[in-house]
Enzyme design. Structure first.
Site, PDB file in Angstrom:
ATOM      1  N   ASN A   9      37.525 -19.288  15.672  1.00  0.00           N
ATOM      2  CA  ASN A   9      36.299 -19.893  15.713  1.00  0.00           C
ATOM      3  C   ASN A   9      35.030 -19.191  15.327  1.00  0.00           C
ATOM      4  OD1 ASN A   9      34.786 -22.096  16.277  1.00  0.00           O
ATOM      5  ND2 ASN A   9      35.328 -22.340  18.276  1.00  0.00           N
ATOM      6  N   LYS A  11      32.377 -20.639  15.012  1.00  0.00           N
ATOM      7  CA  LYS A  11      31.547 -22.251  15.350  1.00  0.00           C
ATOM      8  C   LYS A  11      29.689 -21.730  14.445  1.00  0.00           C
ATOM      9  CE  LYS A  11      33.027 -20.292  20.212  1.00  0.00           C
ATOM     10  NZ  LYS A  11      32.873 -20.765  21.826  1.00  0.00           N
ATOM     11  N   HIS A  95      36.880 -29.959  21.329  1.00  0.00           N
ATOM     12  CA  HIS A  95      35.974 -28.228  21.817  1.00  0.00           C
ATOM     13  C   HIS A  95      35.860 -28.293  22.795  1.00  0.00           C
ATOM     14  CE1 HIS A  95      34.358 -24.730  21.962  1.00  0.00           C
ATOM     15  NE2 HIS A  95      35.409 -24.034  21.276  1.00  0.00           N
ATOM     16  N   GLU A  97      32.752 -27.503  23.632  1.00  0.00           N
ATOM     17  CA  GLU A  97      31.493 -26.928  23.114  1.00  0.00           C
ATOM     18  C   GLU A  97      30.572 -29.280  23.019  1.00  0.00           C
ATOM     19  OE1 GLU A  97      31.358 -24.046  21.211  1.00  0.00           O
ATOM     20  OE2 GLU A  97      31.422 -22.883  22.928  1.00  0.00           O
ATOM     21  N   GLU A 167      42.006 -24.956  26.224  1.00  0.00           N
ATOM     22  CA  GLU A 167      40.950 -23.227  26.799  1.00  0.00           C
ATOM     23  C   GLU A 167      40.433 -24.109  28.393  1.00  0.00           C
ATOM     24  OE1 GLU A 167      39.546 -21.920  22.810  1.00  0.00           O
ATOM     25  OE2 GLU A 167      38.703 -23.748  22.973  1.00  0.00           O
TER      26      GLU A 167
HETATM   27  P1  PGA Z   1      35.306 -17.353  23.178  1.00  0.00           P
HETATM   28  O1  PGA Z   1      35.984 -18.829  22.381  1.00  0.00           O
HETATM   29  O2  PGA Z   1      36.773 -16.617  22.504  1.00  0.00           O
HETATM   30  O3  PGA Z   1      33.852 -16.670  22.368  1.00  0.00           O
HETATM   31  O4  PGA Z   1      35.577 -17.360  24.439  1.00  0.00           O
HETATM   32  C1  PGA Z   1      36.836 -18.950  22.018  1.00  0.00           C
HETATM   33  C2  PGA Z   1      36.707 -20.782  21.934  1.00  0.00           C
HETATM   34  O5  PGA Z   1      35.698 -21.223  22.291  1.00  0.00           O
HETATM   35  O6  PGA Z   1      37.351 -21.114  20.918  1.00  0.00           O
END
Ligand code: PGA
Length: 252
Positions: A9, A11, A95, A97, A167
C-alpha cells in the site's frame, strides 16, 4: 490453506515516473515466488503505468479506494468500472486513514464492498481498533461492528472473492506491531464471524491479512500464525530490500 497474499500500500507516495521506477526495481525479487500472490496499490494516477509493468510479471494491481457508483456526476470520484478497466484485481476499502481523515463510516464502506464485488473486484476490507478501544477492552466489539457493516447481506460463491485486513490503528505507521499471538487472536475471531455469516467452507478460503508496521524482522513470526494469510504493508513496501524480504517470508 488459502494462497498467501502480500499487498503493498503505497498510500500518497510516488509520482507516476517514480512509481514505475520503483516497481521495476522490485520486479526481479517478486517474480520468483509462484506460491504467493503479490499486489501493488499505487496512487490512482499511477495505476495505469504500474499496471502495465505488473501484468507482464504476473503480479496484481490494487487500488486504494473507490466510490460505489458505476458512473455519474460525482466530481473527483473513481468508479469500480474504471478500476476494472485498468486491470485492477483488488481494491482496499475502509482503510483506517479513510475512516479517520475522510469520515468514512461502516455504511459507506459496506456500499463500496457490495459494489466492488458486483463489478468483479476483490475488496480488501480493513478493520481495526484504536489504542483507546483496545485499552477499554472493546477490540472484539469494534471489529464485529466494522465487519458486519462491511459485508452485511453479501453472498459469495467462493472465499477467494473477499479479503479482510486486520490493521490495529495503533500499529499503523508507528513501528509498533501487534504480537503474533495477539494478532492471531483477532484473526481467529474474524474467521469465526465469517464462518457464522458465510458458512465455514467459504470462510476457510477467505484471506485474513495483517497490517500495521509489518517489517522484514517481524513478518516471519506473523506469517507463522494459523489465521494470518498475508500482509498489508505500508512504509516497508516503499523500500525495495524491505519489501523483497517481506514477500520472501519464512525463507533465509
Ligand atoms: P504501515 O501501514 O505498514 O506503514 O504501518 C500499513 C497500512 O496502513 O496499510
Amino acid at each position: 490453506m488459502p494462497t498467501p497474499l502480500i499487498v503493498a500500500n503505497w498510500k500518497m507516495h510516488k509520482t507516476v515516473s517514480e512509481a514505475v521506477d520503483l516497481v521495476q526495481e522490485m520486479l526481479p525479487d517478486l517474480r520468483v515466488i509462484p506460491e504467493i500472490q503479490v499486489a501493488v496499490a499505487p496512487p490512482f494516477v499511477a495505476l495505469s503505468a504500474v499496471g502495465v509493468v505488473l501484468r507482464e510479471a504476473g503480479l496484481f494491481l490494487a487500488a486504494q479506494n473507490m466510490f460505489w457508483e458505476q458512473e455519474g456526476a460525482y466530481t473527483g470520484e473513481i468508479s469500480p468500472v474504471m478500476l476494472r478497466d485498468l486491470g485492477c484485481r483488488f481494491v482496499i476499502l475502509g482503510h483506517s486513514e479513510r475512516r479517520q481523515y475522510f469520515g468514512e463510516g461502516d455504511g459507506e464502506v459496506g456500499r463500496k464492498v457490495h459494489s466492488a464485488l458486483q463489478e468483479g473486484l476483490v475488496p480488501i476490507l480493513c478493520v481495526g481498533e484504536t489504542l483507546g478501544e483496545r485499552e477499554y477492552g472493546k477490540t472484539f466489539e469494534v471489529i464485529e461492528r466494522q465487519m458486519r457493516g462491511g459485508f452485511e447481506d453479501i453472498v459469495l460463491d467462493s472465499g477467494e472473492e473477499l479479503v479482510i485486513a486486520y490493521e490495529p490503528v495503533w500499529a499503523i505507521g508507528t513501528g509498533k506491531t501487534s504480537s503474533p499471538e495477539a494478532a492471531q487472536e483477532v484473526h481467529g475471531f474474524i474467521r469465526g464471524l465469517l464462518g457464522n455469516v458465510l458458512g465455514e467452507k467459504v470462510s476457510e478460503k477467505i484471506r485474513i491479512i495483517y497490517g500495521g508496521s509489518v517489517k522484514p524482522d517481524n513478518v516471519d513470526a506473523l506469517m507463522a500464525m494459523k489465521d494470518i494469510n498475508g500482509a498489508l504493508v505500508g512504509g516497508a513496501s516503499l523500500d525495495v530490500d524491505s519489501f523483497s524480504r517481506i514477500v520472501n517470508f519464512g525463507r533465509d
